[in-house]
Design a protein around this motif. Sequence first.
Motif, PDB file in Angstrom:
ATOM      1  N   LYS A 115      84.382 -97.140 -55.757  1.00 32.39           N
ATOM      2  CA  LYS A 115      85.794 -97.174 -56.149  1.00 32.39           C
ATOM      3  C   LYS A 115      85.973 -96.758 -57.603  1.00 32.39           C
ATOM      4  O   LYS A 115      86.921 -96.046 -57.943  1.00 32.39           O
ATOM      5  CB  LYS A 115      86.366 -98.572 -55.914  1.00 32.39           C
ATOM      6  CG  LYS A 115      86.566 -98.925 -54.444  1.00 32.39           C
ATOM      7  CD  LYS A 115      87.126-100.328 -54.282  1.00 32.39           C
ATOM      8  CE  LYS A 115      87.348-100.669 -52.818  1.00 32.39           C
ATOM      9  NZ  LYS A 115      87.872-102.039 -52.625  1.00 32.39           N
ATOM     10  N   GLN A 116      85.060 -97.205 -58.458  1.00 28.90           N
ATOM     11  CA  GLN A 116      85.131 -96.855 -59.878  1.00 28.90           C
ATOM     12  C   GLN A 116      84.958 -95.356 -60.080  1.00 28.90           C
ATOM     13  O   GLN A 116      85.711 -94.721 -60.824  1.00 28.90           O
ATOM     14  CB  GLN A 116      84.055 -97.622 -60.653  1.00 28.90           C
ATOM     15  CG  GLN A 116      83.976 -97.291 -62.146  1.00 28.90           C
ATOM     16  CD  GLN A 116      85.241 -97.673 -62.892  1.00 28.90           C
ATOM     17  OE1 GLN A 116      85.944 -98.603 -62.504  1.00 28.90           O
ATOM     18  NE2 GLN A 116      85.536 -96.940 -63.959  1.00 28.90           N
TER      19      GLN A 116
ATOM     20  N   LYS B 162      87.998 -93.498 -58.846  1.00 31.61           N
ATOM     21  CA  LYS B 162      89.105 -93.648 -59.785  1.00 31.61           C
ATOM     22  C   LYS B 162      88.933 -92.690 -60.958  1.00 31.61           C
ATOM     23  O   LYS B 162      89.893 -92.030 -61.392  1.00 31.61           O
ATOM     24  CB  LYS B 162      89.159 -95.094 -60.286  1.00 31.61           C
ATOM     25  CG  LYS B 162      90.309 -95.390 -61.240  1.00 31.61           C
ATOM     26  CD  LYS B 162      91.643 -95.392 -60.521  1.00 31.61           C
ATOM     27  CE  LYS B 162      92.764 -95.830 -61.449  1.00 31.61           C
ATOM     28  NZ  LYS B 162      94.089 -95.765 -60.790  1.00 31.61           N
ATOM     29  N   GLU B 163      87.702 -92.606 -61.473  1.00 27.31           N
ATOM     30  CA  GLU B 163      87.426 -91.727 -62.606  1.00 27.31           C
ATOM     31  C   GLU B 163      87.590 -90.254 -62.236  1.00 27.31           C
ATOM     32  O   GLU B 163      88.049 -89.447 -63.045  1.00 27.31           O
ATOM     33  CB  GLU B 163      86.007 -91.981 -63.124  1.00 27.31           C
ATOM     34  CG  GLU B 163      85.837 -93.341 -63.791  1.00 27.31           C
ATOM     35  CD  GLU B 163      84.404 -93.584 -64.245  1.00 27.31           C
ATOM     36  OE1 GLU B 163      83.594 -92.626 -64.170  1.00 27.31           O
ATOM     37  OE2 GLU B 163      84.098 -94.716 -64.667  1.00 27.31           O
TER      38      GLU B 163
ATOM     39  N   TYR C 200      89.280 -88.900 -59.310  1.00 22.90           N
ATOM     40  CA  TYR C 200      90.533 -88.485 -58.663  1.00 22.90           C
ATOM     41  C   TYR C 200      91.783 -89.182 -59.171  1.00 22.90           C
ATOM     42  O   TYR C 200      92.894 -88.757 -58.839  1.00 22.90           O
ATOM     43  CB  TYR C 200      90.439 -88.733 -57.150  1.00 22.90           C
ATOM     44  CG  TYR C 200      89.301 -88.027 -56.474  1.00 22.90           C
ATOM     45  CD1 TYR C 200      89.246 -86.634 -56.408  1.00 22.90           C
ATOM     46  CD2 TYR C 200      88.257 -88.753 -55.886  1.00 22.90           C
ATOM     47  CE1 TYR C 200      88.198 -85.977 -55.775  1.00 22.90           C
ATOM     48  CE2 TYR C 200      87.204 -88.112 -55.251  1.00 22.90           C
ATOM     49  CZ  TYR C 200      87.178 -86.724 -55.207  1.00 22.90           C
ATOM     50  OH  TYR C 200      86.137 -86.083 -54.579  1.00 22.90           O
ATOM     51  N   GLY C 201      91.621 -90.258 -59.922  1.00 26.72           N
ATOM     52  CA  GLY C 201      92.798 -91.026 -60.304  1.00 26.72           C
ATOM     53  C   GLY C 201      93.381 -91.712 -59.084  1.00 26.72           C
ATOM     54  O   GLY C 201      92.650 -92.318 -58.292  1.00 26.72           O
ATOM     55  N   ASP C 202      94.689 -91.577 -58.891  1.00 25.70           N
ATOM     56  CA  ASP C 202      95.352 -92.215 -57.748  1.00 25.70           C
ATOM     57  C   ASP C 202      95.552 -91.267 -56.571  1.00 25.70           C
ATOM     58  O   ASP C 202      96.198 -91.624 -55.585  1.00 25.70           O
ATOM     59  CB  ASP C 202      96.717 -92.775 -58.190  1.00 25.70           C
ATOM     60  CG  ASP C 202      96.566 -93.868 -59.221  1.00 25.70           C
ATOM     61  OD1 ASP C 202      95.599 -94.644 -59.108  1.00 25.70           O
ATOM     62  OD2 ASP C 202      97.402 -93.943 -60.146  1.00 25.70           O
ATOM     63  N   HIS C 203      95.017 -90.060 -56.691  1.00 23.05           N
ATOM     64  CA  HIS C 203      95.234 -89.057 -55.634  1.00 23.05           C
ATOM     65  C   HIS C 203      93.886 -88.646 -55.032  1.00 23.05           C
ATOM     66  O   HIS C 203      93.314 -87.612 -55.392  1.00 23.05           O
ATOM     67  CB  HIS C 203      95.984 -87.847 -56.192  1.00 23.05           C
ATOM     68  CG  HIS C 203      97.290 -88.197 -56.830  1.00 23.05           C
ATOM     69  ND1 HIS C 203      98.403 -88.548 -56.097  1.00 23.05           N
ATOM     70  CD2 HIS C 203      97.641 -88.296 -58.141  1.00 23.05           C
ATOM     71  CE1 HIS C 203      99.399 -88.823 -56.919  1.00 23.05           C
ATOM     72  NE2 HIS C 203      98.961 -88.683 -58.161  1.00 23.05           N
ATOM     73  N   ILE C 204      93.391 -89.446 -54.133  1.00 26.47           N
ATOM     74  CA  ILE C 204      92.085 -89.201 -53.512  1.00 26.47           C
ATOM     75  C   ILE C 204      92.245 -88.265 -52.312  1.00 26.47           C
ATOM     76  O   ILE C 204      92.986 -88.570 -51.372  1.00 26.47           O
ATOM     77  CB  ILE C 204      91.447 -90.525 -53.049  1.00 26.47           C
ATOM     78  CG1 ILE C 204      91.269 -91.463 -54.258  1.00 26.47           C
ATOM     79  CG2 ILE C 204      90.107 -90.273 -52.372  1.00 26.47           C
ATOM     80  CD1 ILE C 204      90.796 -92.846 -53.896  1.00 26.47           C
TER      81      ILE C 204
END
Length: 222
Positions: A188-189, A192-193, A195-199
């Motif tokens: 998850k970390q 997040k690094e 893609y940010g919030d757009h996976i």
Amino acid sequence: MSIFRKTGITMLLVLVIAGSLLGARTFISGHSFTKKMIVAVPDVEEGDIIFQVSESGLSTAIQLATHSKYSHCGIIFKRDDDQWYVYEALQPVRYTPLQQWISRGKNGHCVIKRLKDAANVLTPAVITKMKAAGTPFNGKDYDFYFGWSDERIYCSELVWKIYKAATGLEVGKLQTLKEFDLSSPAVKQQMKEIYGDHIPLDEKIISPVSMFESPLLVTVKG
């Protein structure tokens, strides 16, 4: 105590200390030399696929997401100097001497796999075609986004696309990002690094483990 006896004891101490220091230096140098040279060039053929565990946070995330021990791979080729290299997508895509590549992995361990029908499929002409297929990727940036375009490229993508272009074979099954295990905190970390919030959950991906487990391959060193 006579001066001669004192001198003899002093010389003996000097010799013992010097011998100890020399022995320590030899041990340290030998250890360092062994560390560098312990990796012997295995019995390989051009087109072999080599796998290892790289030591990075991203590697850990890849292992967790794919449930695989191995997180990095490349293709073994010879170059004009008649030496063995691994063509790999790192930063950037490049040829790395085989010994150096193996020693860089965790505990110097690697697994080498080969096409079951390599003797018939990987002819000199096809090996030349594989190298040509890989040439446009040389020097390109590593793809931390794991996209399927050729603009950037990651390790298993490089190997898969070279094999597909030169032989028509698909070594490993393509999957989508959402098919992997994205539940662990480390994954998850990293997500997040990256893609940010757009996976991009529907992005096509070829994982090292999918290639590793391909029925088209046999293990020749593991």
